[in-house]
Every structure is written in structure tokens, then in C-alpha cells.
Write an enzyme that holds these catalytic residues in place. Structure first.
Site, PDB file in Angstrom:
ATOM      1  N   SER B   9      35.251  51.325  39.699  1.00  0.00           N
ATOM      2  CA  SER B   9      36.292  50.948  38.534  1.00  0.00           C
ATOM      3  C   SER B   9      35.996  49.412  38.145  1.00  0.00           C
ATOM      4  O   SER B   9      35.654  48.677  38.928  1.00  0.00           O
ATOM      5  CB  SER B   9      37.640  51.193  38.928  1.00  0.00           C
ATOM      6  OG  SER B   9      38.569  50.707  38.087  1.00  0.00           O
ATOM      7  N   HIS B  10      36.571  49.110  37.031  1.00  0.00           N
ATOM      8  CA  HIS B  10      36.684  47.814  36.788  1.00  0.00           C
ATOM      9  C   HIS B  10      37.751  46.819  37.447  1.00  0.00           C
ATOM     10  O   HIS B  10      37.587  45.813  37.603  1.00  0.00           O
ATOM     11  CB  HIS B  10      36.878  47.540  35.097  1.00  0.00           C
ATOM     12  CG  HIS B  10      35.823  47.633  34.264  1.00  0.00           C
ATOM     13  ND1 HIS B  10      35.174  48.816  34.115  1.00  0.00           N
ATOM     14  CD2 HIS B  10      35.351  46.872  33.284  1.00  0.00           C
ATOM     15  CE1 HIS B  10      34.335  48.563  33.144  1.00  0.00           C
ATOM     16  NE2 HIS B  10      34.141  47.551  32.618  1.00  0.00           N
ATOM     17  N   SER B  11      38.773  47.686  38.053  1.00  0.00           N
ATOM     18  CA  SER B  11      39.656  47.261  38.874  1.00  0.00           C
ATOM     19  C   SER B  11      39.484  47.357  40.278  1.00  0.00           C
ATOM     20  O   SER B  11      39.464  48.461  40.619  1.00  0.00           O
ATOM     21  CB  SER B  11      40.938  47.858  38.351  1.00  0.00           C
ATOM     22  OG  SER B  11      42.129  47.471  39.328  1.00  0.00           O
ATOM     23  N   GLY B  44      36.058  44.169  35.866  1.00  0.00           N
ATOM     24  CA  GLY B  44      34.701  44.132  35.512  1.00  0.00           C
ATOM     25  C   GLY B  44      33.885  44.949  36.882  1.00  0.00           C
ATOM     26  O   GLY B  44      34.413  45.360  37.585  1.00  0.00           O
ATOM     27  N   ASP B  68      34.649  54.202  35.390  1.00  0.00           N
ATOM     28  CA  ASP B  68      35.876  54.440  34.443  1.00  0.00           C
ATOM     29  C   ASP B  68      35.329  54.155  33.157  1.00  0.00           C
ATOM     30  O   ASP B  68      34.660  54.968  32.540  1.00  0.00           O
ATOM     31  CB  ASP B  68      37.105  53.488  34.834  1.00  0.00           C
ATOM     32  CG  ASP B  68      36.607  52.035  35.160  1.00  0.00           C
ATOM     33  OD1 ASP B  68      35.203  51.574  35.030  1.00  0.00           O
ATOM     34  OD2 ASP B  68      37.662  51.322  35.522  1.00  0.00           O
TER      35      ASP B  68
END
Lengths: 200, 128
Positions: B9-11, B44, B68
């Protein structure tokens, strides 16, 4: 001519880092507001690696620049620009003639298209790099014509509707903003022209 | 062996949260790796972290990656290409929502599904 690699890396890094806010502002309009920061992180890493990069032959050096961008940028632009530099490193001879540059850029553009599953016309960096590769292949390119083409193609992304990348989520609302990747590509092309032409 | 699952995920919080859901709903028998965040820890993705997550979830039966948004997919594809050919052939990226996809993929994997089964099960979520 032998590539002035150190001047290219210094100037490219300095200008991308200086443009970080502008690129991020463009990206905040149609993306996720990180393009400038990501590219800055990537080129700061390139500067940090510079002694090791310059110790290598030119092709290997460009590949290392690409790999550094892949590992450090942290967004899709890492693999995209990273692949571009890695392919240029693979394709360019140590003392490239204009025809070698045209062939290498064409190969690099093809790889970036595959990596991004994109093409010219989708409001991306390819809208600058694709036409540039065609222009170099024509054999009629000069530094002035390359600069003018890059600026014109970056500007031409403003009225485009994005169909690839984060901006495509916005559909019609992506119209009216310059694509940040097209702008960073234009900046790099301008920088390469300036360094190769000795205008510093 | 069981197919491994990787969550990208970016997070970092989303990646960890999705991994927690997999652990609680499916259990510990599925090899699981997860990562989120750019190399500085902000939002990112990072090729280096993705490579480490693939390593953590590695199974000779294969690894299914759930991503994602765009950069997560591009960086995952880049990471896969950096691996030896014999490993590349055993990794797939699923076109599925990251949280639901991870849980469904892990459920299929824990039941002994093949890599193709796991991918298909995760992607059924997108077909609805």
C-alpha cells in the site's frame, strides 16, 4: 563525443531539486502532490552516489543512475525514469554520435511505454519523450529545435485529458493542467541540451 | 507449502492493518509480507521494501501481490523484474482491492489453492 557525465549529473540534479516545488504544485492539481518531492529524493540519492557512479564506465554509470532512481524515488516515476536511464545506459556507446542518441532514446521510450502501459497522447512524460525520439530519428535535430519541441510538447499536455496515471482518475477535470511528468521530462531535456552545448 | 501473500500500500498503516485482518481472519499458516510508504516513510511505495516483503512471504508455490494505487503496481512490477527468472515466474500481481483481495487471497491460499486459484479468487472481487 564522450558524455560530460559529471556536469550532466550535477546540473540535472540541481535543476530537478530546484524545481521540486513547481513539480509538486503541478502534481497537486491533477495527481497526489508528490512528484517534485519524489524526484528530489531520487536525485539527492544520485548526488550522494556520485563518486561511485562516476567511477564506472558511462553505460554502467547511467544504469546505476537509473537503479538509484528506481530504489529511491518512491512513486511510479521511480521505475519510469529509472527504466529510461537504465535503457539509455544499456544502449549508448561510450562516445555516442547523434544517431546513437536517437536509437538509444527510441529504445528507452519503448521500454517506458511498456513499463507504464501507456503511450503518447495519455498526458504523461511520453508526450514529451515520444515526439523527441521521433525528432532525433529524423536526423534534423539541433539543440534549439530539441528545446523548442520539448517546451511545446509539455505545453501541449495542458488541454489533454489524462487516460493513464493518477490524473486519469480525474477524467475531464485533468484538462487545463500541465502534466508534471511531461514538465520534468522537458526540464531534463533542456538541461541535457544546456550541458552538451556548453551553455553553463 | 502454501502460496504466500504480499500487501503493498502507499500507506504503512493500511498495509499493516490489512495484514492484521489477514492474520486474524485466516491465521498464521499463510506466508505473509506487507509494506507501505516511500523510502523516507511518507506515503508512497518503495521497490526495496517490496523486495523485502516478497522475501518474507516467499513460498515455492508462489506469491500473490495485492496493490492499492498505480505507483504500487509499477513499483511491484519493477521489483519482480529485479528477481531471478525462476522467482519471477512464481509471482503474480492481483487486480483486486487491496484489503478485501488480501483476505480472499489468503483464505484461498490457506485452503491449499494454487497460485492461479489464489489470483482468480482475489480478482473475482473486481468482476462483480
Amino acid at each position: 563525443m564522450a558524455l560530460p557525465l559529471e556536469a550532466l549529473l550535477d546540473t540535472l540534479s540541481a535543476r530537478i531539486i530546484a524545481a521540486a516545488e513547481e513539480l509538486t504544485a503541478l502534481d497537486s492539481a491533477i495527481g497526489d502532490a508528490d512528484h517534485g518531492l519524489n524526484m528530489k529524493r531520487g536525485f539527492e540519492a544520485v548526488l550522494a552516489e556520485k563518486p561511485a557512479i562516476l567511477a564506472k564506465p558511462p553505460g554502467e554509470a547511467l544504469k546505476t543512475v537509473g537503479m538509484t532512481l528506481v530504489m529511491k524515488v518512491g512513486g511510479a516515476s521511480g521505475p519510469l525514469y529509472g527504466t529510461l536511464f537504465m535503457t539509455l545506459g544499456k544502449e549508448l556507446p561510450d562516445d555516442p554520435a547523434p544517431a546513437d542518441a536517437a536509437r538509444a532514446l527510441a529504445a528507452a521510450v519503448a521500454v517506458v511505454k511498456a513499463r507504464g502501459k501507456s503511450d503518447v497522447g495519455c498526458k504523461t512524460m511520453l508526450d514529451v519523450l515520444g515526439p523527441l525520439a521521433d525528432h532525433l530519428a529524423s536526423g534534423a535535430a539541433s539543440f534549439a529545435s530539441v528545446r523548442a519541441l520539448a517546451a511545446e510538447r509539455a505545453q501541449a499536455t495542458v488541454p489533454m485529458k489524462a487516460t493513464r496515471g493518477r490524473a486519469s482518475f480525474l477524467g475531464e477535470r485533468s484538462i487545463g493542467h500541465m502534466d508534471p511528468g511531461a514538465r520534468s521530462s522537458q526540464l531534463m531535456i533542456e538541461t541535457v541540451c544546456d550541458v552538451l552545448e556548453g551553455r553553463l | 507449502m502454501t502460496v504466500g501473500i504480499v500487501i503493498v500500500s502507499h500507506s504503512p498503516d493500511v498495509a499493516r492493518g490489512a495484514a492484521d485482518m489477514v492474520r486474524q481472519m485466516v491465521g498464521d499458516e499463510v506466508p505473509l509480507g506487507f509494506c507501505g510508504g516511500n523510502p523516507d516513510g511518507g506515503l508512497g511505495t518503495s521497490v526495496e521494501k517490496i523486495l523485502a516483503a516478497i522475501d518474507q512471504a516467499w513460498s515455492e508455490d508462489g506469491v500473490a501481490i495485492l496493490v492499492d494505487l498505480g505507483g504500487a503496481e509499477t513499483n511491484s512490477e519493477m521489483a519482480i523484474e529485479m528477481l531471478p527468472d525462476e522467482r519471477q515466474a512464481k509471482i503474480v500481481i492481483c487486480n483486486a482491492p487491496v484489503v478485501e483481495g488480501a483476505v480472499m487471497a489468503a483464505t484461498e491460499a490457506s485452503g491449499g489453492g494454487s497460485l492461479a486459484d489464489v489470483k482468480r479468487t482475489a480478482e473475482e472481487l473486481s468482476a462483480q
